[in-house]
Design a protein around this motif. Structure first.
Motif, short mmCIF file in Angstrom:
data_model
loop_
_atom_site.label_atom_id
_atom_site.label_comp_id
_atom_site.label_asym_id
_atom_site.label_seq_id
_atom_site.Cartn_x
_atom_site.Cartn_y
_atom_site.Cartn_z
N SER A 1 -4.30 0.39 1.68
CA SER A 1 -5.40 0.14 0.76
C SER A 1 -6.56 1.11 1.02
O SER A 1 -7.15 1.64 0.08
CB SER A 1 -5.87 -1.30 0.90
OG SER A 1 -6.97 -1.55 0.06
N ALA A 2 -6.86 1.34 2.28
CA ALA A 2 -7.93 2.29 2.62
C ALA A 2 -7.55 3.70 2.19
O ALA A 2 -8.40 4.45 1.70
CB ALA A 2 -8.21 2.23 4.12
N GLN A 3 -6.29 4.07 2.37
CA GLN A 3 -5.84 5.39 1.95
C GLN A 3 -5.94 5.53 0.43
O GLN A 3 -6.36 6.57 -0.08
CB GLN A 3 -4.41 5.65 2.41
CG GLN A 3 -4.29 5.91 3.88
CD GLN A 3 -2.84 6.04 4.33
OE1 GLN A 3 -1.92 5.60 3.64
NE2 GLN A 3 -2.63 6.64 5.49
N ASN A 4 -5.53 4.49 -0.28
CA ASN A 4 -5.63 4.52 -1.75
C ASN A 4 -7.08 4.62 -2.21
O ASN A 4 -7.40 5.34 -3.15
CB ASN A 4 -4.97 3.28 -2.35
CG ASN A 4 -3.47 3.33 -2.25
OD1 ASN A 4 -2.88 4.39 -2.08
ND2 ASN A 4 -2.84 2.17 -2.33
N LEU A 5 -7.98 3.91 -1.54
CA LEU A 5 -9.40 3.97 -1.87
C LEU A 5 -9.94 5.37 -1.62
O LEU A 5 -10.65 5.94 -2.45
CB LEU A 5 -10.18 2.95 -1.04
CG LEU A 5 -11.70 2.97 -1.24
CD1 LEU A 5 -12.05 2.56 -2.67
CD2 LEU A 5 -12.38 2.07 -0.24
N MET B 1 0.39 -6.75 8.07
CA MET B 1 -0.86 -6.95 7.41
C MET B 1 -1.78 -5.74 7.60
O MET B 1 -2.44 -5.32 6.68
CB MET B 1 -1.53 -8.21 7.95
CG MET B 1 -2.81 -8.47 7.28
SD MET B 1 -2.87 -9.88 6.30
CE MET B 1 -3.56 -11.18 6.96
N SER B 2 -1.81 -5.17 8.78
CA SER B 2 -2.65 -4.00 9.02
C SER B 2 -2.11 -2.78 8.27
O SER B 2 -2.87 -1.90 7.91
CB SER B 2 -2.75 -3.70 10.51
OG SER B 2 -1.50 -3.30 11.01
N PHE B 3 -0.76 -2.79 8.02
CA PHE B 3 -0.20 -1.69 7.24
C PHE B 3 -0.72 -1.73 5.81
O PHE B 3 -1.06 -0.71 5.23
CB PHE B 3 1.34 -1.76 7.25
CG PHE B 3 1.99 -0.68 6.45
CD1 PHE B 3 1.95 0.63 6.89
CD2 PHE B 3 2.61 -0.96 5.24
CE1 PHE B 3 2.53 1.64 6.15
CE2 PHE B 3 3.18 0.04 4.49
CZ PHE B 3 3.15 1.35 4.94
N GLY B 4 -0.83 -2.92 5.23
CA GLY B 4 -1.37 -3.08 3.88
C GLY B 4 -2.84 -2.67 3.83
O GLY B 4 -3.29 -2.07 2.85
N LEU B 5 -3.59 -3.01 4.85
CA LEU B 5 -5.00 -2.63 4.91
C LEU B 5 -5.14 -1.12 5.02
O LEU B 5 -6.00 -0.52 4.36
CB LEU B 5 -5.67 -3.33 6.10
CG LEU B 5 -7.17 -3.12 6.25
CD1 LEU B 5 -7.90 -3.64 5.02
CD2 LEU B 5 -7.67 -3.81 7.50
N LEU B 6 -4.30 -0.47 5.83
CA LEU B 6 -4.33 0.98 5.97
C LEU B 6 -3.96 1.66 4.66
O LEU B 6 -4.60 2.62 4.25
CB LEU B 6 -3.37 1.42 7.10
CG LEU B 6 -3.32 2.91 7.39
CD1 LEU B 6 -4.68 3.41 7.84
CD2 LEU B 6 -2.27 3.20 8.45
#
Length: 121
Positions: free
Chosen positions: A8-12, A1-6
């Motif tokens: 997502s932050a990188q994509n943003l 789950m934290s990998f998806g958040l990371l």
């Protein structure tokens, strides 16, 4: 789950950087256009000014010399007053032209405003 958040932050962050790059490119294009317009305006204006000064000087000299010697002082004063009146008229016209000029970098500012509005929504 934290990998998806990371991810997502990188994509943003990547999206924001790409958006910033695009806006900076637009700004640089507008800056080049403004500088080119300014250079052409200055060079053309200086050429017109020099040629007009020569024409005015020779014309005024011809008018003053064509008048009889008794009226040369009056002719000189009249030519000088005419030049001052014309200079005032040109100054008023130039002030109006400067006030009507569109604001520089309007496209960049509008795009940044749209970006800000989209981010706030």
């Amino acid at each position: 789950m934290s990998f998806g958040l990371l991810e997502s932050a990188q994509n943003l962050l990547a999206g924001l950087l790409d958006l910033g790059r695009t806006r900076f490119e637009l700004f640089s294009v507008e800056l080049r256009e403004e500088l080119a317009r300014l250079a052409v305006t200055l060079i053309g204006g200086i050429a017109v000014l020099i040629l007009c000064l020569f024409g005015i000087a020779f014309g005024a000299t011809a008018v003053i010399l064509s008048v009889g010697e008794a009226n040369r002082l009056l002719a000189t004063v009249c030519v000088a007053v005419l030049f001052f009146v014309l200079a005032g008229a040109v100054a008023l016209w130039l002030r109006r032209v400067v006030r009507e000029k569109p604001r520089a970098f309007d496209a960049t500012i509008a795009e940044l405003q749209r970006d800000l509005t989209a981010i706030k929504q």
